[in-house]
Write an enzyme that holds these catalytic residues in place. Sequence first.
Site, PDB file in Angstrom:
ATOM      1  N   HIS A   1      -4.440  -4.290   0.533  1.00 43.64           N
ATOM      2  CA  HIS A   1      -4.140  -4.834   1.863  1.00 43.64           C
ATOM      3  C   HIS A   1      -4.600  -6.291   1.962  1.00 43.64           C
ATOM      4  CE1 HIS A   1      -2.619  -1.372   4.087  1.00 43.64           C
ATOM      5  NE2 HIS A   1      -3.502  -0.627   3.455  1.00 43.64           N
TER       6      HIS A   1
ATOM      7  N   GLU B   1      -3.443  -8.515   3.662  1.00 45.94           N
ATOM      8  CA  GLU B   1      -3.246  -8.999   5.033  1.00 45.94           C
ATOM      9  C   GLU B   1      -4.405  -8.652   5.955  1.00 45.94           C
ATOM     10  OE1 GLU B   1      -2.021  -4.724   5.496  1.00 45.94           O
ATOM     11  OE2 GLU B   1      -2.011  -6.228   3.899  1.00 45.94           O
TER      12      GLU B   1
ATOM     13  N   LYS C   1     -11.094   8.880  -0.929  1.00 39.92           N
ATOM     14  CA  LYS C   1     -10.415   7.685  -0.451  1.00 39.92           C
ATOM     15  C   LYS C   1     -11.028   6.436  -1.075  1.00 39.92           C
ATOM     16  CE  LYS C   1      -9.076   5.220   3.767  1.00 39.92           C
ATOM     17  NZ  LYS C   1      -9.151   5.183   5.245  1.00 39.92           N
TER      18      LYS C   1
ATOM     19  N   CYS D   1       0.817  -1.216   0.000  1.00 37.69           N
ATOM     20  CA  CYS D   1       0.000   0.000   0.000  1.00 37.69           C
ATOM     21  C   CYS D   1       0.854   1.272   0.000  1.00 37.69           C
ATOM     22  CB  CYS D   1      -0.991  -0.028   1.147  1.00 37.69           C
ATOM     23  SG  CYS D   1      -2.366   1.146   0.899  1.00 37.69           S
TER      24      CYS D   1
ATOM     25  N   SER E   1      -7.565   0.345   0.895  1.00 37.22           N
ATOM     26  CA  SER E   1      -7.878   1.438   1.815  1.00 37.22           C
ATOM     27  C   SER E   1      -6.782   2.482   1.648  1.00 37.22           C
ATOM     28  CB  SER E   1      -7.940   0.930   3.263  1.00 37.22           C
ATOM     29  OG  SER E   1      -8.186   1.996   4.158  1.00 37.22           O
TER      30      SER E   1
END
Length: 313
Positions: free
Chosen positions: A235, A237, A163, A142, A192
């Site tokens: 992301h 994870e 965003k 990211c 994100s």
Amino acid sequence: MPIRIPDQLPASDVLRNENIFVMSESRASTQEIRPLKVLLLNLMPKKIETETQFLRLLSNSPLQVDIELLRIDDRPSKNTPEEHLNTFYRQFELVKNRNFDGLIITGAPLGLVQFEDVAYWQHLQNIMAWAKAHVTSTLYICWAAQAGLKLLYNLPKRTREEKLSGVYYHDIHKPFHPLLRGFDDRFLAPHSRYADFDAEFLAEHTDLDILATSDVAGVYLAATKDKRNVFVTGHPEYDAYTLHGEYVRDLGEGLNPAIPVNYYPNDNPDNKPCASWRSHGHLLFANWLNYCVYQQTPYDLEKFSEANFTKDE
């Protein structure tokens, strides 16, 4: 892990052309295996939560991986006990004279901060420069992907007006690339970020292999030809509730955030979110460990040299 077959078996060429790791009997008889040394540079505020997420993905491999946690500097953390940092994290000065098989640099909530205004920007530049001579493969996540593109390609910071938050579909573009081994043609992954990763812009200004993109989120996965630098703009994870926690946090701060896309059933934040990207995350990290780290790194890390790596065309 590789499959072991007779040296002259006809299937070996077919499988190798599909980037399947085939090991001949003659090579297997002399193979040496050791634990992989991977360094995790954790830039996220909630370090215990983040380290757990990454360790979960790194554990899903038959390879033994020795993890060391790295902090960017010695400034006090607002979200992690200092005792935890002092006990489990190392300062860069303690590792800079060693070599590692892999380095993971996590994201950071710095999407609207200019690089030169980041408190540890010089430290991060030093670590990324060090990695070129001391690490077989680096995985940028990211915000770290944006920082890596700036330092490696001098690309300007590009920011979206709104965003990007949610779980998006992605298409693969080089199905036989090792990092995409076993991927579905389309897969889901969470994002994100404010950072903008436009596919045409990256193709024009870098020599990266662009491996997976989203019509909405842009480039998701890219890598240098030699696989020593891998960029993941989302992301993988994240836990099931991570996006929810960020959404609730932003609501509490009066930011009026949009509901994360394709995350809550019926787009209702009162409904339990579903982690639709878990298998993808495990596969991505397993492929990185196998094809970018294990198959590329020297057995004796003391003999690490940039000259050992060539850019595959």
